[in-house]
Design a protein around this motif. Sequence first.
Motif, PDB file in Angstrom:
ATOM      1  N   GLY A 153       4.988  -2.254  -2.383  1.00 47.69           N
ATOM      2  CA  GLY A 153       4.767  -3.406  -1.499  1.00 47.69           C
ATOM      3  C   GLY A 153       3.854  -4.460  -2.076  1.00 47.69           C
ATOM      4  O   GLY A 153       3.549  -5.448  -1.420  1.00 47.69           O
ATOM      5  N   GLY A 154       3.392  -4.274  -3.311  1.00 50.76           N
ATOM      6  CA  GLY A 154       2.378  -5.174  -3.867  1.00 50.76           C
ATOM      7  C   GLY A 154       2.888  -6.589  -4.106  1.00 50.76           C
ATOM      8  O   GLY A 154       4.034  -6.793  -4.484  1.00 50.76           O
ATOM      9  N   LEU A 182       5.155   3.414  -3.995  1.00 48.79           N
ATOM     10  CA  LEU A 182       4.528   2.293  -3.291  1.00 48.79           C
ATOM     11  C   LEU A 182       4.967   1.006  -3.979  1.00 48.79           C
ATOM     12  O   LEU A 182       4.614   0.762  -5.130  1.00 48.79           O
ATOM     13  N   GLU A 211     -13.564   2.898  -6.181  1.00 47.52           N
ATOM     14  CA  GLU A 211     -12.429   1.980  -6.258  1.00 47.52           C
ATOM     15  C   GLU A 211     -12.908   0.614  -6.740  1.00 47.52           C
ATOM     16  O   GLU A 211     -13.734  -0.031  -6.099  1.00 47.52           O
ATOM     17  N   LYS A 212     -12.412   0.195  -7.888  1.00 45.60           N
ATOM     18  CA  LYS A 212     -12.709  -1.109  -8.489  1.00 45.60           C
ATOM     19  C   LYS A 212     -14.206  -1.444  -8.491  1.00 45.60           C
ATOM     20  O   LYS A 212     -14.645  -2.424  -7.879  1.00 45.60           O
ATOM     21  N   HIS A 239       3.815  -0.086 -13.361  1.00 46.69           N
ATOM     22  CA  HIS A 239       3.338   0.203 -14.718  1.00 46.69           C
ATOM     23  C   HIS A 239       4.459   0.539 -15.685  1.00 46.69           C
ATOM     24  O   HIS A 239       5.495   1.056 -15.291  1.00 46.69           O
ATOM     25  N   SER A 246      -8.092   5.798 -12.616  1.00 49.80           N
ATOM     26  CA  SER A 246      -6.947   6.326 -11.873  1.00 49.80           C
ATOM     27  C   SER A 246      -5.725   5.485 -12.198  1.00 49.80           C
ATOM     28  O   SER A 246      -5.784   4.255 -12.251  1.00 49.80           O
ATOM     29  N   GLY A 270      -9.433   2.276  -9.972  1.00 50.61           N
ATOM     30  CA  GLY A 270     -10.256   3.318  -9.390  1.00 50.61           C
ATOM     31  C   GLY A 270     -10.849   4.129 -10.539  1.00 50.61           C
ATOM     32  O   GLY A 270     -10.146   4.447 -11.499  1.00 50.61           O
TER      33      GLY A 270
HETATM   34  P1  ADQ Z   1      -4.021  -1.574  -7.162  1.00 48.16           P
HETATM   35  O1  ADQ Z   1      -2.798  -1.608  -7.993  1.00 48.16           O
HETATM   36  O2  ADQ Z   1      -4.903  -2.769  -7.175  1.00 48.16           O
HETATM   37  O3  ADQ Z   1      -4.894  -0.273  -7.526  1.00 48.16           O
HETATM   38  P2  ADQ Z   1      -2.563  -1.737  -4.729  1.00 48.16           P
HETATM   39  O4  ADQ Z   1      -2.563  -3.220  -4.709  1.00 48.16           O
HETATM   40  O5  ADQ Z   1      -2.755  -0.980  -3.453  1.00 48.16           O
HETATM   41  O6  ADQ Z   1      -3.697  -1.181  -5.669  1.00 48.16           O
HETATM   42  O7  ADQ Z   1      -1.202  -1.287  -5.422  1.00 48.16           O
HETATM   43  C1  ADQ Z   1      -0.871   0.093  -5.658  1.00 48.16           C
HETATM   44  C2  ADQ Z   1       0.628   0.273  -5.481  1.00 48.16           C
HETATM   45  O8  ADQ Z   1       0.907   0.157  -4.104  1.00 48.16           O
HETATM   46  C3  ADQ Z   1       1.464  -0.789  -6.183  1.00 48.16           C
HETATM   47  O9  ADQ Z   1       2.625  -0.193  -6.707  1.00 48.16           O
HETATM   48  C4  ADQ Z   1       1.793  -1.785  -5.071  1.00 48.16           C
HETATM   49  O10 ADQ Z   1       3.056  -2.388  -5.318  1.00 48.16           O
HETATM   50  C5  ADQ Z   1       1.818  -0.888  -3.853  1.00 48.16           C
HETATM   51  N1  ADQ Z   1       1.361  -1.491  -2.586  1.00 48.16           N
HETATM   52  C6  ADQ Z   1       0.294  -2.282  -2.349  1.00 48.16           C
HETATM   53  N2  ADQ Z   1       0.198  -2.615  -1.055  1.00 48.16           N
HETATM   54  C7  ADQ Z   1       1.245  -2.012  -0.439  1.00 48.16           C
HETATM   55  C8  ADQ Z   1       1.737  -1.983   0.893  1.00 48.16           C
HETATM   56  N3  ADQ Z   1       1.107  -2.630   1.870  1.00 48.16           N
HETATM   57  N4  ADQ Z   1       2.876  -1.286   1.139  1.00 48.16           N
HETATM   58  C9  ADQ Z   1       3.503  -0.614   0.171  1.00 48.16           C
HETATM   59  N5  ADQ Z   1       3.107  -0.612  -1.106  1.00 48.16           N
HETATM   60  C10 ADQ Z   1       1.993  -1.288  -1.415  1.00 48.16           C
HETATM   61  C11 ADQ Z   1      -4.291   1.028  -7.477  1.00 48.16           C
HETATM   62  C12 ADQ Z   1      -5.319   2.074  -7.092  1.00 48.16           C
HETATM   63  C13 ADQ Z   1      -6.403   2.166  -8.162  1.00 48.16           C
HETATM   64  C14 ADQ Z   1      -5.734   2.462  -9.503  1.00 48.16           C
HETATM   65  C15 ADQ Z   1      -4.704   1.375  -9.813  1.00 48.16           C
HETATM   66  C16 ADQ Z   1      -3.924   1.676 -11.088  1.00 48.16           C
HETATM   67  O11 ADQ Z   1      -5.885   1.749  -5.813  1.00 48.16           O
HETATM   68  O12 ADQ Z   1      -7.333   3.189  -7.842  1.00 48.16           O
HETATM   69  O13 ADQ Z   1      -6.697   2.507 -10.527  1.00 48.16           O
HETATM   70  O14 ADQ Z   1      -3.736   1.310  -8.749  1.00 48.16           O
HETATM   71  O15 ADQ Z   1      -3.204   0.539 -11.455  1.00 48.16           O
END
Ligand code: ADQ
Length: 412
Positions: free
Chosen positions: A13-14, A11, A179-180, A127, A197, A163
């Motif tokens: 897309g962040g 993933l 979650e958070k 990470h 998580s 999470g």
């Molecule tokens: P976050 O990192 O805050 O929490 P998120 O923003 O969804 O969650 O990012 C997770 C991964 O998904 C990242 O690598 C980001 O680049 C990617 N991502 C985000 N939105 C996306 C999209 N629309 N399309 C594709 N990729 C996308 C997450 C979990 C928590 C956990 C933390 C650990 O939700 O439960 O604890 O990661 O850091």
Amino acid sequence: MAEPRILGIVLAGGAGTRLAPLTEDRAKPAVPFGGLYRLIDFALSNLVNAGILKIAVLTQYKSHSLDRHITTTWRLSNLLGNYVTTVPAQQRLGPRWYTGSADAILQSLNLINDERPDLVVVFGADHVYRMDPGQMWRQHLDGGAGVTVAGIPVPRQEATAFGVIQTADDGQRIEAFLEKPADPPGLPGRPDETFASMGNYVFSTEALLDALRADSADEDSKHDMGGDIVPLLVGQGAAQVYDFTTNDVPGEKAGTERYWRDVGTLDSYFDAHMDLCATIPAFDLYNERWPILTHIPSRPPAKFVHDDGDRVGRAISSIVSNGVIVSGGCVRESVLSPGVVVHSWASVERSVLLDGTHVGRRAVVRDAIVDKNVRIGEGVEIGVDKDDDRARGLVVSAAGITVVGKGREIMK
Ligand code: ADQ
């Protein structure tokens, strides 16, 4: 079971808004790290080193430099049907971009249908860590769950960004996933710690597909992996945890404390760089048995010149990439990316300088992150007086790290 067929999904897309200005024109997984790397190289190296050689990288936000990095660097042998491919958001299910990370996977189901894997290994891209995911998917297969979530103990006050996993008495089945949470619960007997998580999941393919379908029909869902898909499977009693602290990586002494850093803020990004500069670093880039792979630019080796009186070209407790020239300046506890030049009598201390940045004569750069191709003029001081820095329009982080955006020219 014979070796499972595995599809890796990263993933990526962040947006990484808390890393601004470093994410002004690049996605967070494309942010440079450790001199030569981009953040996504850590997750991809972990997957590839474990033999996962079919990987889709789902991108969305400002994906150009990420896409260029993946397509030029991560070319696996086509001959064996292996690939690391970037998949941009394509509005496959109507006129919408990805609403969340689960929607990103839902809109990419064709990849899963094409591969027909037994397992889908979904990793985040943000990470810095070394992990053998093989140990996680073997536990997943033994435990028979729909999803296995990688977890790590973190200080309780930091867990609001993660999470949080609560396990049943067997220590393995996930009983609750928050979650958070605003007020994360402590661990039994360790009230100051929480099991977080890591945002890395191993799914049995059917369990993932069922959960994605159910989630897509839920109008209240944000279609997020951590916020929606994992809690859904937890509700079905089909989720288990993999304890990252038990992971053994080849080339590391058994029992070495696991290193995992979420470099989502400027301060954590800076601190992780300082970790690399330590004499015995908590994260060892030099472990050749589990290499962190990337594109090494073809530039000449680093060069250090001048040793006359008070002008000595040197770098101490620092990481210096190829193409760097330290010409009569002093570099301490810093990480220098390719093509950085430090001129005479300049001082660079506790700083991260990205590609092609020049530090002029008698300039001082201290406690700073300087993005690519910045020109720091003769005698300019960065990071010495934070009010001066703010007056120049530079960002100063919560912990007082000065950040200079890409391409800036700062003259006296
Ligand atoms: P976050 O990192 O805050 O929490 P998120 O923003 O969804 O969650 O990012 C997770 C991964 O998904 C990242 O690598 C980001 O680049 C990617 N991502 C985000 N939105 C996306 C999209 N629309 N399309 C594709 N990729 C996308 C997450 C979990 C928590 C956990 C933390 C650990 O939700 O439960 O604890 O990661 O850091």
